[in-house]
Design an enzyme around this catalytic site. Structure first.
Site, short mmCIF file in Angstrom:
data_model
loop_
_atom_site.label_atom_id
_atom_site.label_comp_id
_atom_site.label_asym_id
_atom_site.label_seq_id
_atom_site.Cartn_x
_atom_site.Cartn_y
_atom_site.Cartn_z
N ARG A 45 0.85 -1.19 0.00
CA ARG A 45 0.00 0.00 0.00
C ARG A 45 0.88 1.24 0.00
O ARG A 45 2.11 1.14 0.06
CB ARG A 45 -1.01 0.01 1.16
CG ARG A 45 -0.67 -0.69 2.42
CD ARG A 45 0.27 -0.01 3.39
NE ARG A 45 0.07 1.40 3.48
CZ ARG A 45 1.04 2.26 3.68
NH1 ARG A 45 2.30 1.86 3.81
NH2 ARG A 45 0.80 3.56 3.75
N GLY A 46 0.19 2.41 -0.05
CA GLY A 46 0.92 3.66 -0.19
C GLY A 46 1.00 3.99 -1.68
O GLY A 46 1.39 3.14 -2.49
N ARG A 87 -7.62 -0.57 -6.69
CA ARG A 87 -7.89 0.51 -5.73
C ARG A 87 -8.10 1.80 -6.53
O ARG A 87 -7.32 2.11 -7.42
CB ARG A 87 -6.73 0.69 -4.74
CG ARG A 87 -6.64 -0.45 -3.73
CD ARG A 87 -5.71 -0.10 -2.59
NE ARG A 87 -6.37 0.70 -1.56
CZ ARG A 87 -5.73 1.25 -0.54
NH1 ARG A 87 -4.42 1.12 -0.42
NH2 ARG A 87 -6.39 1.95 0.37
N GLN A 204 -1.89 2.25 10.03
CA GLN A 204 -0.61 2.37 9.34
C GLN A 204 0.37 3.25 10.12
O GLN A 204 1.58 3.05 10.04
CB GLN A 204 -0.82 2.99 7.94
CG GLN A 204 -1.53 2.08 6.95
CD GLN A 204 -3.03 2.29 6.95
OE1 GLN A 204 -3.62 2.65 7.97
NE2 GLN A 204 -3.68 2.06 5.82
N ASP A 245 -2.51 10.69 -1.93
CA ASP A 245 -2.88 9.63 -2.89
C ASP A 245 -3.25 10.22 -4.23
O ASP A 245 -3.13 9.56 -5.27
CB ASP A 245 -4.01 8.79 -2.32
CG ASP A 245 -3.44 7.85 -1.28
OD1 ASP A 245 -3.29 8.29 -0.13
OD2 ASP A 245 -3.09 6.70 -1.63
N ASN A 255 -5.84 12.07 0.92
CA ASN A 255 -4.89 11.24 1.67
C ASN A 255 -5.69 10.46 2.71
O ASN A 255 -6.91 10.63 2.85
CB ASN A 255 -3.82 12.13 2.32
CG ASN A 255 -2.67 11.32 2.88
OD1 ASN A 255 -2.10 10.47 2.18
ND2 ASN A 255 -2.33 11.52 4.14
N LYS A 256 -5.00 9.60 3.42
CA LYS A 256 -5.64 8.71 4.40
C LYS A 256 -6.66 9.46 5.26
O LYS A 256 -6.40 10.57 5.73
CB LYS A 256 -4.54 8.10 5.28
CG LYS A 256 -4.99 7.15 6.38
CD LYS A 256 -5.85 6.01 5.90
CE LYS A 256 -5.24 5.24 4.78
NZ LYS A 256 -6.25 4.45 4.02
O1 MRU Z 1 -4.62 2.98 2.35
P1 MRU Z 1 -3.16 3.24 2.22
O2 MRU Z 1 -2.36 2.69 3.36
O3 MRU Z 1 -2.63 2.83 0.88
O4 MRU Z 1 -3.05 4.82 2.30
C1 MRU Z 1 -1.79 5.40 2.15
C2 MRU Z 1 -1.81 6.86 2.35
O5 MRU Z 1 -2.83 7.47 2.54
C3 MRU Z 1 -0.50 7.56 2.22
O6 MRU Z 1 -0.45 8.69 3.04
C4 MRU Z 1 -0.32 7.99 0.77
O7 MRU Z 1 -0.50 6.91 -0.10
C5 MRU Z 1 0.98 8.58 0.53
S1 MRU Z 1 2.22 7.34 0.57
C6 MRU Z 1 3.70 7.95 0.28
#
Ligand code: MRU
Length: 353
Positions: A45-46, A87, A204, A245, A255-256
């Site tokens: 992820r990320g 995703r 995370q 994201d 973002n998250k």
């Molecule tokens: O659901 P995830 O864990 O993929 O979400 C990740 C995030 O929101 C990160 O902050 C984002 O992808 C930036 S990663 C460098």
């Protein structure tokens, strides 16, 4: 050294992030459907790492093709669709598939399939090496911006920084986006402590960012997501920096989930709040954040905590995985090309062109 992802001998390798920090399990697969499942279930992820894995997933799909050249366009179209359906929010995934489609468009007609696949592998590897280099550039630009913005405070003491989710090696393959900036700033002696918001519901921040910081011997403390306003009120956070994201053309940033709540608190308490993301995360095709597709995940991610039922199976749940922080709340966007402060519509367009 954390090995978040690898591709050797036509095999994708990745650290299963669902098990961290309690178990370090490195998975190896040649099966593109397993790679898609890894993206869907957040084993990887990320945003940048999703892009890297998406590129390699296409390669795995190509390697398992045994049909004719005539039938290949149909197969390739379906493969790309399957990867893109994994995703929806991180634009890096679509950036990666677009790269693969570009190679296909340029070479399918003239090349035998084997040569075409070899060119696609070069493109997939380039996504990977580019993201690693991007992290180093972001780290430098971000640390310079922080040094400049917080120069007054830095005259008397080091800084406490809030971050959310995980944006480090696990999310990028390189040093990280926001966490890469933090690591660099720490090495330059600017940071007292990192405050990692746990990042409900999959933790995370508590699991992954804490794991990375511990490995690097960087002082940190984890908090619940809802603590950040209180800590800002008490003057315990000097600045915030998070990843992205997808960034719309006007700077609005997905973002998250929880990122926006920290931003609102930061704006109340005049705490500078930054985004760090590579240019590959900017989606110039959409004007503002309201057009960013936001992933909704399963209700059980909230009704259960790592397998233990905490709400009844019938409790109605709304589980957005991301939120959108309007650009007005963002002090600066640190990219691999440069750090941009305000005037996002013009500056981001220039970066992408
Ligand atoms: O659901 P995830 O864990 O993929 O979400 C990740 C995030 O929101 C990160 O902050 C984002 O992808 C930036 S990663 C460098």
């Amino acid at each position: 050294m954390i090995d978040a992802v690898s591709f050797e001998n036509n095999t994708l390798g990745y650290l299963d992030q669902r098990l961290l920090p309690l178990k370090e399990e490195y998975v190896r697969t040649k099966d593109y459907r397993q790679a898609i499942a890894a993206i869907k279930t957040l084993a990887v992820r990320g945003a940048p790492l999703i892009g890297i894995v998406a590129g390699y997933t296409v390669i795995l799909g190509l390697k398992s093709y045994s049909g004719s050249k005539e039938e290949f366009p149909h197969y390739f179209g379906n493969l790309i669709e399957e990867v893109e359906a994994s995703r929806p929010t991180a634009v890096n995934l679509f950036f990666a598939t677009a790269r693969m489609k570009e190679v296909y468009d340029a070479h399918f007609a003239a090349d035998p399939l084997e040569e075409l696949f070899a060119k696609m592998l070069v493109a997939a590897r380039k996504i990977h090496t580019d993201e690693i280099a991007n992290c180093d550039n972001m780290a430098r630009h971000g640390a310079a911006l922080i040094k400049q913005d917080l120069a007054e405070t830095l005259k008397t003491r080091k800084l406490n920084v809030l971050t959310h989710c995980n944006t480090g090696t696990l999310a990028t393959g390189g040093s990280g986006t926001a966490l890469g900036v933090i690591k660099h700033a720490w090495k330059e002696g600017l940071i007292e402590k990192v405050i990692t918001a746990e990042s409900r519901p999959l933790l995370q921040g508590l699991r992954l960012t804490a794991w990375e910081l511990e490995k690097e011997n960087i002082p940190f403390i984890s908090i619940s997501d809802s603590s950040s306003a209180f800590l800002m009120q008490k003057g315990m956070i000097d600045f915030g920096i998070v990843g992205a994201d997808r960034i719309a053309a006007n700077g609005d940033t997905a973002n998250k989930i929880g990122t926006f709540a920290h931003a609102v608190s930061a704006s109340v308490y005049n705490v500078p709040y930054y985004i760090a993301a590579p240019v590959s995360t900017i989606d110039i095709t959409i004007n503002n954040g309201s057009q960013i597709p936001i992933e909704e995940r399963s209700a059980d991610e909230l009704r259960t905590i790592f397998g233990t039922q905490v709400g009844t199976p019938t409790t109605p749940v709304l589980n957005y995985a991301f939120d959108v922080t309007p650009h007005q709340y963002i002090r600066g966007i640190v990219t691999d090309k440069k750090a941009v402060v305000g005037n996002y519509s013009e500056e981001l367009k220039r970066l992408v062109d």
